[in-house]
Design a protein around this motif. Structure first.
Motif, PDB file in Angstrom:
ATOM      1  N   LEU A   6       0.831  -1.197   0.000  1.00  0.00           N
ATOM      2  CA  LEU A   6       0.000   0.000   0.000  1.00  0.00           C
ATOM      3  C   LEU A   6       0.872   1.256   0.000  1.00  0.00           C
ATOM      4  N   ALA A   7       1.904   1.276   0.834  1.00  0.00           N
ATOM      5  CA  ALA A   7       2.818   2.427   0.874  1.00  0.00           C
ATOM      6  C   ALA A   7       3.493   2.627  -0.480  1.00  0.00           C
ATOM      7  N   ALA A   8       3.892   1.542  -1.117  1.00  0.00           N
ATOM      8  CA  ALA A   8       4.535   1.637  -2.435  1.00  0.00           C
ATOM      9  C   ALA A   8       3.547   2.154  -3.488  1.00  0.00           C
ATOM     10  N   THR A   9       2.317   1.714  -3.426  1.00  0.00           N
ATOM     11  CA  THR A   9       1.298   2.192  -4.360  1.00  0.00           C
ATOM     12  C   THR A   9       1.060   3.686  -4.167  1.00  0.00           C
ATOM     13  N   ILE A  10       0.954   4.112  -2.925  1.00  0.00           N
ATOM     14  CA  ILE A  10       0.759   5.542  -2.636  1.00  0.00           C
ATOM     15  C   ILE A  10       1.930   6.340  -3.187  1.00  0.00           C
ATOM     16  N   GLU A  11       3.138   5.875  -2.952  1.00  0.00           N
ATOM     17  CA  GLU A  11       4.332   6.571  -3.453  1.00  0.00           C
ATOM     18  C   GLU A  11       4.295   6.672  -4.974  1.00  0.00           C
ATOM     19  N   LYS A  14       2.221   9.592  -6.585  1.00  0.00           N
ATOM     20  CA  LYS A  14       2.596  10.992  -6.373  1.00  0.00           C
ATOM     21  C   LYS A  14       2.552  11.806  -7.662  1.00  0.00           C
ATOM     22  N   GLY A  15       2.944  11.229  -8.759  1.00  0.00           N
ATOM     23  CA  GLY A  15       2.958  11.967 -10.012  1.00  0.00           C
ATOM     24  C   GLY A  15       1.787  11.656 -10.927  1.00  0.00           C
ATOM     25  N   ALA A  16       0.823  10.902 -10.428  1.00  0.00           N
ATOM     26  CA  ALA A  16      -0.301  10.484 -11.266  1.00  0.00           C
ATOM     27  C   ALA A  16      -1.284  11.635 -11.482  1.00  0.00           C
ATOM     28  N   ASP A  17      -2.158  11.431 -12.423  1.00  0.00           N
ATOM     29  CA  ASP A  17      -3.189  12.410 -12.756  1.00  0.00           C
ATOM     30  C   ASP A  17      -4.260  12.408 -11.659  1.00  0.00           C
ATOM     31  N   PRO A  18      -4.480  13.555 -11.011  1.00  0.00           N
ATOM     32  CA  PRO A  18      -5.500  13.633  -9.956  1.00  0.00           C
ATOM     33  C   PRO A  18      -6.917  13.307 -10.434  1.00  0.00           C
ATOM     34  N   ASP A  19      -7.148  13.380 -11.733  1.00  0.00           N
ATOM     35  CA  ASP A  19      -8.472  13.042 -12.263  1.00  0.00           C
ATOM     36  C   ASP A  19      -8.692  11.543 -12.362  1.00  0.00           C
ATOM     37  N   LYS A  25      -5.157  12.736  -6.185  1.00  0.00           N
ATOM     38  CA  LYS A  25      -6.006  13.896  -5.895  1.00  0.00           C
ATOM     39  C   LYS A  25      -5.727  14.409  -4.483  1.00  0.00           C
ATOM     40  N   LEU A  26      -5.664  13.510  -3.509  1.00  0.00           N
ATOM     41  CA  LEU A  26      -5.348  13.915  -2.132  1.00  0.00           C
ATOM     42  C   LEU A  26      -3.979  14.584  -2.066  1.00  0.00           C
ATOM     43  N   LEU A  27      -2.987  13.941  -2.657  1.00  0.00           N
ATOM     44  CA  LEU A  27      -1.627  14.471  -2.612  1.00  0.00           C
ATOM     45  C   LEU A  27      -1.526  15.825  -3.303  1.00  0.00           C
ATOM     46  N   SER A  28      -2.305  16.023  -4.362  1.00  0.00           N
ATOM     47  CA  SER A  28      -2.252  17.298  -5.089  1.00  0.00           C
ATOM     48  C   SER A  28      -2.801  18.455  -4.261  1.00  0.00           C
ATOM     49  N   LYS A  29      -3.575  18.143  -3.242  1.00  0.00           N
ATOM     50  CA  LYS A  29      -4.159  19.184  -2.391  1.00  0.00           C
ATOM     51  C   LYS A  29      -3.204  19.631  -1.288  1.00  0.00           C
ATOM     52  N   GLY A  30      -2.078  18.934  -1.166  1.00  0.00           N
ATOM     53  CA  GLY A  30      -1.045  19.339  -0.216  1.00  0.00           C
ATOM     54  C   GLY A  30      -1.103  18.619   1.111  1.00  0.00           C
ATOM     55  N   PRO A  31      -0.008  18.717   1.874  1.00  0.00           N
ATOM     56  CA  PRO A  31       0.106  18.008   3.146  1.00  0.00           C
ATOM     57  C   PRO A  31      -0.964  18.387   4.166  1.00  0.00           C
ATOM     58  N   GLU A  32      -1.374  19.644   4.164  1.00  0.00           N
ATOM     59  CA  GLU A  32      -2.366  20.083   5.143  1.00  0.00           C
ATOM     60  C   GLU A  32      -3.698  19.378   4.925  1.00  0.00           C
ATOM     61  N   LEU A  69      -0.707   6.839   5.704  1.00  0.00           N
ATOM     62  CA  LEU A  69       0.362   6.664   4.717  1.00  0.00           C
ATOM     63  C   LEU A  69       0.354   7.785   3.679  1.00  0.00           C
ATOM     64  N   VAL A  70      -0.822   8.247   3.282  1.00  0.00           N
ATOM     65  CA  VAL A  70      -0.908   9.373   2.346  1.00  0.00           C
ATOM     66  C   VAL A  70      -0.329  10.625   2.999  1.00  0.00           C
ATOM     67  N   MET A  71      -0.698  10.880   4.244  1.00  0.00           N
ATOM     68  CA  MET A  71      -0.184  12.050   4.958  1.00  0.00           C
ATOM     69  C   MET A  71       1.338  11.984   5.074  1.00  0.00           C
ATOM     70  N   LEU A  72       1.860  10.821   5.400  1.00  0.00           N
ATOM     71  CA  LEU A  72       3.314  10.661   5.486  1.00  0.00           C
ATOM     72  C   LEU A  72       3.963  10.919   4.133  1.00  0.00           C
ATOM     73  N   ALA A  73       3.389  10.365   3.080  1.00  0.00           N
ATOM     74  CA  ALA A  73       3.938  10.545   1.731  1.00  0.00           C
ATOM     75  C   ALA A  73       3.931  12.018   1.333  1.00  0.00           C
ATOM     76  N   ALA A  74       2.906  12.728   1.758  1.00  0.00           N
ATOM     77  CA  ALA A  74       2.807  14.151   1.424  1.00  0.00           C
ATOM     78  C   ALA A  74       3.956  14.956   2.037  1.00  0.00           C
ATOM     79  N   ARG A  75       4.532  14.434   3.099  1.00  0.00           N
ATOM     80  CA  ARG A  75       5.670  15.082   3.764  1.00  0.00           C
ATOM     81  C   ARG A  75       6.975  14.309   3.549  1.00  0.00           C
ATOM     82  N   ASP A  76       6.968  13.400   2.586  1.00  0.00           N
ATOM     83  CA  ASP A  76       8.151  12.592   2.248  1.00  0.00           C
ATOM     84  C   ASP A  76       8.712  11.821   3.440  1.00  0.00           C
ATOM     85  N   VAL A  77       7.806  11.310   4.261  1.00  0.00           N
ATOM     86  CA  VAL A  77       8.175  10.407   5.352  1.00  0.00           C
ATOM     87  C   VAL A  77       7.740   9.011   4.908  1.00  0.00           C
TER      88      VAL A  77
END
Length: 104
Positions: A6-11, A14-19, A25-32, A69-77
């Motif tokens: 799951l962590a690898a899939t989320i990673e 990161k560069g995928a199309d938010p559509d 889509k979550l990652l494109s909205k930023g870490p907050e 895991l998404v939140m961590l990925a958004a902050r490169d953890v």
């Protein structure tokens, strides 16, 4: 699915199309926004834990893990970073470990 897959899939999203990807889509909205969504899911899991509905708690717990895991990925953890921290704490009393933290 394992948490590592799951962590690898989320990673990888990161560069995928938010559509085309909820994760992208979550990652494109930023870490907050990722942190906000994690918080929402955590509250939902707490509610189900209090209610005692095992199936709903299981479902919400899966959501919590995903959004953590998404939140961590958004902050490169990475999950590996978290595992290193858990290994550091292994064998240490939780009370002693918490007392040794700076700023807590």
């Amino acid at each position: 699915m394992s948490i590592h897959r799951l962590a690898a899939t989320i990673e990888s999203r990161k560069g995928a199309d938010p559509d085309t990807s909820w994760t992208a889509k979550l990652l494109s909205k930023g870490p907050e926004k990722c942190a906000e969504k994690f918080g929402e899911e955590a509250v939902e899991a707490i509610i189900e834990a209090v209610k005692g509905d095992r199936a709903r708690l299981t479902s919400e717990a899966a959501d919590v893990l995903f959004h953590l895991l998404v939140m961590l990925a958004a902050r490169d953890v990475s999950l590996a970073d978290v595992e290193v921290e858990l290994a550091r704490r292994e064998g240490v009393s939780g009370i002693k470990e918490k007392a040794g933290r700076v700023g807590d």
